[in-house]
Motif scaffolding. Structure first.
Motif, PDB file in Angstrom:
ATOM      1  N   GLU A 185     -19.757 -46.963  35.566  1.00 42.27           N
ATOM      2  CA  GLU A 185     -19.932 -46.782  36.998  1.00 42.27           C
ATOM      3  C   GLU A 185     -18.876 -45.798  37.527  1.00 42.27           C
ATOM      4  OE1 GLU A 185     -19.671 -50.541  39.140  1.00 42.27           O
ATOM      5  OE2 GLU A 185     -21.098 -51.453  37.903  1.00 42.27           O
ATOM      6  N   GLN A 186     -17.689 -45.838  36.807  1.00 45.87           N
ATOM      7  CA  GLN A 186     -16.823 -44.940  37.517  1.00 45.87           C
ATOM      8  C   GLN A 186     -16.998 -43.547  37.101  1.00 45.87           C
ATOM      9  OE1 GLN A 186     -13.787 -45.650  39.668  1.00 45.87           O
ATOM     10  NE2 GLN A 186     -15.202 -47.563  39.893  1.00 45.87           N
ATOM     11  N   VAL A 187     -17.521 -43.377  35.944  1.00 42.10           N
ATOM     12  CA  VAL A 187     -17.809 -42.090  35.320  1.00 42.10           C
ATOM     13  C   VAL A 187     -19.053 -41.461  36.212  1.00 42.10           C
ATOM     14  CG1 VAL A 187     -18.811 -40.714  33.336  1.00 42.10           C
ATOM     15  CG2 VAL A 187     -17.005 -42.322  32.960  1.00 42.10           C
ATOM     16  N   LYS A 188     -20.077 -42.257  36.476  1.00 43.54           N
ATOM     17  CA  LYS A 188     -21.116 -42.058  37.404  1.00 43.54           C
ATOM     18  C   LYS A 188     -20.764 -41.475  38.720  1.00 43.54           C
ATOM     19  CE  LYS A 188     -24.425 -42.708  34.204  1.00 43.54           C
ATOM     20  NZ  LYS A 188     -25.119 -41.528  33.702  1.00 43.54           N
ATOM     21  N   ARG A 189     -19.595 -41.996  39.057  1.00 44.38           N
ATOM     22  CA  ARG A 189     -18.999 -41.412  40.545  1.00 44.38           C
ATOM     23  C   ARG A 189     -18.116 -40.261  40.377  1.00 44.38           C
ATOM     24  NH1 ARG A 189     -16.809 -47.177  42.929  1.00 44.38           N
ATOM     25  NH2 ARG A 189     -19.058 -48.473  42.990  1.00 44.38           N
ATOM     26  N   GLY A 190     -18.206 -39.647  39.058  1.00 45.14           N
ATOM     27  CA  GLY A 190     -17.552 -38.310  38.922  1.00 45.14           C
ATOM     28  C   GLY A 190     -16.119 -38.265  38.432  1.00 45.14           C
ATOM     29  N   ARG A 191     -15.708 -39.719  37.896  1.00 40.53           N
ATOM     30  CA  ARG A 191     -14.290 -39.922  37.293  1.00 40.53           C
ATOM     31  C   ARG A 191     -14.532 -39.712  35.664  1.00 40.53           C
ATOM     32  NH1 ARG A 191     -12.118 -38.239  41.674  1.00 40.53           N
ATOM     33  NH2 ARG A 191     -12.188 -39.787  43.299  1.00 40.53           N
ATOM     34  N   GLN A 192     -13.277 -39.497  35.212  1.00 39.83           N
ATOM     35  CA  GLN A 192     -12.981 -39.594  33.543  1.00 39.83           C
ATOM     36  C   GLN A 192     -12.264 -40.715  33.347  1.00 39.83           C
ATOM     37  OE1 GLN A 192     -12.149 -35.295  34.311  1.00 39.83           O
ATOM     38  NE2 GLN A 192     -13.109 -34.991  32.150  1.00 39.83           N
ATOM     39  N   ALA A 193     -12.408 -41.006  31.866  1.00 43.33           N
ATOM     40  CA  ALA A 193     -11.608 -42.136  31.216  1.00 43.33           C
ATOM     41  C   ALA A 193     -11.200 -41.817  29.810  1.00 43.33           C
ATOM     42  CB  ALA A 193     -12.790 -43.201  31.427  1.00 43.33           C
ATOM     43  N   PHE A 194     -10.157 -42.705  29.666  1.00 43.52           N
ATOM     44  CA  PHE A 194      -9.372 -42.336  28.242  1.00 43.52           C
ATOM     45  C   PHE A 194      -9.771 -43.998  27.934  1.00 43.52           C
ATOM     46  CE2 PHE A 194      -6.393 -39.655  30.624  1.00 43.52           C
ATOM     47  CZ  PHE A 194      -6.618 -38.558  29.606  1.00 43.52           C
ATOM     48  N   VAL A 195     -10.276 -43.814  26.387  1.00 41.08           N
ATOM     49  CA  VAL A 195     -10.162 -45.349  25.756  1.00 41.08           C
ATOM     50  C   VAL A 195      -9.189 -44.979  24.434  1.00 41.08           C
ATOM     51  CG1 VAL A 195     -11.544 -46.979  24.510  1.00 41.08           C
ATOM     52  CG2 VAL A 195     -12.501 -45.857  26.147  1.00 41.08           C
ATOM     53  N   VAL A 196      -8.128 -45.916  24.412  1.00 37.51           N
ATOM     54  CA  VAL A 196      -7.187 -45.946  23.308  1.00 37.51           C
ATOM     55  C   VAL A 196      -7.057 -47.019  22.338  1.00 37.51           C
ATOM     56  CG1 VAL A 196      -4.702 -45.822  23.237  1.00 37.51           C
ATOM     57  CG2 VAL A 196      -5.742 -44.574  25.016  1.00 37.51           C
ATOM     58  N   CYS A 197      -7.222 -46.609  21.347  1.00 35.14           N
ATOM     59  CA  CYS A 197      -7.161 -47.622  20.130  1.00 35.14           C
ATOM     60  C   CYS A 197      -5.763 -47.588  19.215  1.00 35.14           C
ATOM     61  CB  CYS A 197      -8.371 -47.359  19.032  1.00 35.14           C
ATOM     62  SG  CYS A 197      -9.978 -47.640  19.880  1.00 35.14           S
ATOM     63  N   PRO A 198      -5.122 -48.694  18.459  1.00 36.05           N
ATOM     64  CA  PRO A 198      -4.088 -48.539  17.761  1.00 36.05           C
ATOM     65  C   PRO A 198      -4.097 -47.825  16.391  1.00 36.05           C
ATOM     66  CG  PRO A 198      -4.953 -50.803  17.559  1.00 36.05           C
ATOM     67  CD  PRO A 198      -6.107 -49.917  18.479  1.00 36.05           C
ATOM     68  N   THR A 199      -5.231 -47.776  16.033  1.00 36.95           N
ATOM     69  CA  THR A 199      -5.515 -47.119  14.500  1.00 36.95           C
ATOM     70  C   THR A 199      -6.491 -46.007  14.661  1.00 36.95           C
ATOM     71  OG1 THR A 199      -7.003 -48.766  13.687  1.00 36.95           O
ATOM     72  CG2 THR A 199      -4.625 -49.156  13.492  1.00 36.95           C
ATOM     73  N   ILE A 200      -6.605 -45.157  13.549  1.00 40.20           N
ATOM     74  CA  ILE A 200      -7.293 -43.993  13.397  1.00 40.20           C
ATOM     75  C   ILE A 200      -8.629 -44.500  12.628  1.00 40.20           C
ATOM     76  CG2 ILE A 200      -8.110 -41.649  12.246  1.00 40.20           C
ATOM     77  CD1 ILE A 200      -5.173 -41.090  12.565  1.00 40.20           C
ATOM     78  N   GLU A 201      -8.542 -45.296  11.632  1.00 39.31           N
ATOM     79  CA  GLU A 201      -9.827 -45.786  10.925  1.00 39.31           C
ATOM     80  C   GLU A 201      -9.546 -47.196  10.549  1.00 39.31           C
ATOM     81  OE1 GLU A 201      -9.200 -43.696   7.285  1.00 39.31           O
ATOM     82  OE2 GLU A 201     -10.282 -41.946   8.019  1.00 39.31           O
ATOM     83  N   ASP A 202     -10.722 -48.061  10.303  1.00 37.74           N
ATOM     84  CA  ASP A 202     -10.570 -49.405  10.190  1.00 37.74           C
ATOM     85  C   ASP A 202      -9.809 -49.805   8.789  1.00 37.74           C
ATOM     86  OD1 ASP A 202     -12.263 -50.103  12.091  1.00 37.74           O
ATOM     87  OD2 ASP A 202     -14.027 -49.365  11.090  1.00 37.74           O
ATOM     88  N   SER A 203      -9.169 -51.036   8.900  1.00 39.93           N
ATOM     89  CA  SER A 203      -8.480 -51.397   7.603  1.00 39.93           C
ATOM     90  C   SER A 203      -8.526 -52.665   7.515  1.00 39.93           C
ATOM     91  CB  SER A 203      -6.867 -51.143   8.083  1.00 39.93           C
ATOM     92  OG  SER A 203      -5.963 -51.873   7.140  1.00 39.93           O
TER      93      SER A 203
END
Length: 805
Positions: free
Chosen positions: A584-602
């Motif tokens: 919903e926020q992106v549709k209103r013109g905003r951008q977002a970050f999604v952060v994960c603790p690792t690069i690949e599955d372990s």
């Protein structure tokens, strides 16, 4: 002789009843089964495993330990192997056992021949653990995993907590359901019981008041370890089965002439790793506390110890590991914490006085660059920024090197303050080195700084991935003096990087550098001025402890054009709702970050990884949005290009690791999701949250987590309840301790093994007063009473130079 079974019986005739003979019998039975019976092989594997572990507990010779450990490794998972592999393993066991007996026989013969007493070489605290008796290569490797390399490391590896086993009870006074200790005589071993794959060993013990059973599972060697009629200390949870009392899997210790370490006392419990046991570390520590008692030099003056009622260092170490009571332990801890803080303050304050007497080129502002730079900024500086700039301006004008720490709230504008100092330096025709810990951060600094710098100032970027041709041109221009500001990573400290006139060094996120790297950049010039930047607010108590030789500038207020940010901690069951709100926020013109603790599955960690989450979001929940991912393994130029596209608005959602933690400034990004938030530190979460508080627009930070530990719950509650970075830093220090805050364990300040600036502020203040009084009376430590302190200081000054520069 070619038949393996005949070979076994030829090599191993039946000797007296012992552990090796038991192993031989098991091998012979396994050979007879032709390795085809999986059930028999499983039993063989378990029994061999237990016997080998019983054997290794009673062996001190490193080579023999290595041999036993090899046998343990090859028998692990034996029953799951194919018959040919089992046959090969048995052959390996035969060879190792033969060599074991040959070595044992040689040792026995040598002992019989030698009638003179062998004098062991003198022991020193610096002796490697790998060289001492009782520690073979296997144990040395395990000890290294918890950073124990020398005897001194061992003595200063303090228990995490203690178990009170001072009360030895009679059987008739034992309380069911509680952990207790009892002293009793072994009457007899009952016949082993095989039940549901378990080999149950049961012994009947007696004291003057009654009977109790000790029960162990799959540990047949216990019978050999505890002889009938021996007196044993048993500790564990007391249970009742019918009319019988028993302790299941108790810790035990034979009563003998030696001092008991496991029972009848306050017992230390250490933080261990695989390959080590509490019993092994207790015995090793106790042994070398005794052997090195006279080697431990007490650096504190006698009059000081008497005045402050401090016990001797050797006694303090004993009482920290094996206290008679908890009062002694607290007294020992006070002594050791005081010494840590006293030594650290001595070095810091001595260094501060030394800096005052050294000389540097004064950098007075002419107004030629400095004033126009401030006037042309596209925003208004805060009061805190103006004050910090003024403090730096005054420092730079002095004929002694500036040593200042600039720290502050996330997004408070530290880079602009550093650039103001840069303008003053360049006005004085000296060069500036700006060093960042990662290529991504250095690249981001370069792009932001280049936009703010006047076109007349030459600024270049030097990082590890800089192409050779471009690098050669940069080095030539640097040497000629045509480059005024060089931004880079550790690439700046390479030998061929020469600054003809380095006047100011700026180190960003200095705690992420190794101590040698921080030292080398400053040696590129002659006493250049130094400005250290920390994006993490540093608690007052920690600053007082570790940064006493630096002047400190703080940025607490944010620019006025910043919107509010709402932080919400949710469980994983709310993940779909969070991503629905993100869309919903992106549709209103905003951008977002999604952060994960690792690069690949372990398989070892059940956490969200960047690569898999990116694919899932791209194909599912956020399939209609423009997604891209970045992480630390990607080439720096590629990351830079992605970040540039994100800034321009060509990307809606950036899925990333914590690589975006600092330096990323995208004003239109107002939405942050942190997956598995319990995996991040408190200050790190605050830094990540700062990425979406860069404009006047309100922002959202969602922390997705189902934490199980108390510390993780504390962190998430704190980050959800306040935006005050200084308060968060204080709480982070309380939770993690000084050793882990800012990564200090890995970067030079290893002195604080026991002291905590938050808990021990009163000790810190006492230590600082003591140092102040000593240096006031004897600034060069030449008095006889301070001779030992002088020796200590000279030994440690290189350490503090590296750690603090």
């Amino acid at each position: 002789m070619q038949d393996l079974e005949q070979l076994v019986f030829f090599l191993y005739p039946v000797p007296e009843h012992n552990t090796i003979q038991e192993i031989k019998k098991l091998i012979a039975e396994e050979i007879k089964s032709s390795y085809l019976n999986k059930l028999s092989s499983g039993k063989f594997s378990d029994q061999i495993f237990n016997l080998l572990y019983f054997l290794r507990e009673r062996v001190n010779d490193p080579d023999t330990l290595e041999r036993i450990d090899f046998m343990v490794r090859v028998t692990r998972g034996y029953s799951d192997k194919t018959p040919p592999l089992r046959k090969k393993i048995v052959k390996d066991l035969i060879v190792q056992i033969k060599n074991y007996e040959v070595e044992k026989q040689k040792t026995t013969n040598t002992t019989k021949k030698e009638k003179t007493i062998t004098i062991e070489p003198a022991i020193t605290l610096k002796d490697p653990l790998s060289n001492i008796k009782g520690v073979g290569p296997y144990k040395a490797k395990a000890l290294s995993r918890i950073n124990l390399y020398s005897i001194e490391d061992l003595l200063y590896f303090f228990p995490r907590y203690y178990i009170d086993r001072t009360h030895i009870k009679e059987v008739r006074t034992l309380e069911v359901g509680k952990d207790q200790t009892v002293s009793a005589v072994l009457i007899n071993w009952e016949r082993n019981i095989e039940k549901r794959g378990l080999n149950i060993i049961k012994g009947l013990f007696k004291d003057g008041s009654g009977y109790i059973y000790g029960v162990w599972f799959n540990q047949p060697y216990i019978k050999k370890s505890i002889p009938v009629n021996s007196t044993v200390l048993l500790s564990g949870k007391v249970e009742r089965f019918g009319s019988q009392l028993q302790i299941t899997s108790p810790e035990w210790e034979l009563m003998g002439e030696e001092e008991p370490l496991e029972h009848g006392r306050i017992v230390p419990v250490y933080g261990l790793t695989s390959g080590l046991s509490q019993r092994f570390l207790r015995n090793l520590t106790h042994k070398y506390l005794s052997l090195t008692e006279k080697k431990i030099e007490d650096y504190l003056p006698d009059n000081q110890k008497e005045r402050l009622q401090l016990i001797n260092l050797s006694q303090a170490l004993k009482d920290m590991h094996f206290p008679v009571n908890l009062v002694d332990q607290k007294q020992a801890r006070f002594r050791l914490a005081f010494e840590e803080l006293f030594r650290l303050q001595l070095k810091i304050m001595f260094r501060k006085e030394e800096i005052k007497t050294s000389s540097a080129l004064p950098l007075n502002t002419t107004g030629l660059l400095f004033r126009p730079f401030l006037n042309n900024l596209p925003f208004t500086l805060t009061i805190d920024q103006l004050k910090c700039i003024e403090d730096i301006k005054i420092d730079l004008a002095k004929p002694v090197p500036m040593n200042r720490l600039l720290h502050g709230e996330v997004g408070s504008g530290k880079t602009v303050v550093a650039l103001a100092a840069t303008m003053i330096a360049i006005e004085n025709c000296v060069q500036v080195a700006f060093m960042a810990p990662t290529e991504v951060l250095a690249l981001q600094h370069y792009e932001v700084i280049r936009e703010l710098l006047p076109e007349s100032i030459s600024c270049s970027l030097l990082i590890g991935s800089t192409p050779a041709k471009e690098r050669r041109i940069i080095l030539e221009n640097l040497l000629s003096g045509s480059i005024s500001l060089l931004i880079g990573t550790h690439a700046l400290i390479q030998e061929d990087v020469e600054f003809p006139k380095l006047g100011l060094v700026i180190i960003d996120e200095q705690h992420r550098f190794g101590v040698t790297q921080r030292w080398k950049i400053k040696t590129k010039g002659e006493n250049p001025h130094l400005l250290i930047i920390s994006a993490t607010p540093i608690p007052r108590t920690l600053a007082l402890t570790l940064y006493g030789d630096l002047e400190i500038s703080s940025l607490k207020s944010l620019p006025l054009d910043r919107g509010k940010i709402i932080t919400i901690w949710v469980g994983t069951e709310s993940r779909n709702k969070v991503y629905g709100f993100l869309r919903e926020q992106v549709k209103r013109g905003r951008q977002a970050f999604v952060v994960c603790p690792t690069i690949e599955d372990s398989p070892q960690m059940e956490v969200k990884a960047v690569t898999s989450l990116f694919e899932n979001l791209k194909e599912g929940t956020l399939s209609d949005l423009r997604l891209t991912m970045i992480h630390g393994r990607m080439p720096t130029r590629q990351v830079g290009k992605i970040m540039e596209d994100f800034k321009k608005g060509d990307i809606d959602v950036l899925v990333s690791t914590s690589i975006i933690e600092v330096g990323v400034d995208v004003k239109n990004a107002t939405f942050l999701v942190v997956e598995d938030a319990q995996r991040f530190g408190l200050s790190q979460l605050h830094q990540l949250r700062g990425r979406v508080r860069r404009s006047i627009n309100d922002a959202y930070c969602f922390l997705i987590s189902d934490p199980s530990s108390e510390d993780a719950i504390k962190r998430l509650k704190v980050i959800s309840s306040t935006l005050d970075g200084f308060l968060i830093a204080e709480e982070d220090l309380k939770i993690r301790g000084s050793g882990e805050f800012l990564g200090l364990k890995q970067h030079g300040i290893s002195e604080l093994k026991i002291a905590n600036p938050i808990q021990d502020l009163h000790i810190l203040e006492i230590a600082k007063k003591e140092v102040t009084d000593i240096l006031k009376k004897d600034p060069n430590l030449v008095y006889e009473e301070n001779r030992i302190l002088k020796k200590l200081l000279l030994e440690d000054m290189e350490k503090i130079d590296l750690a603090r520069i």
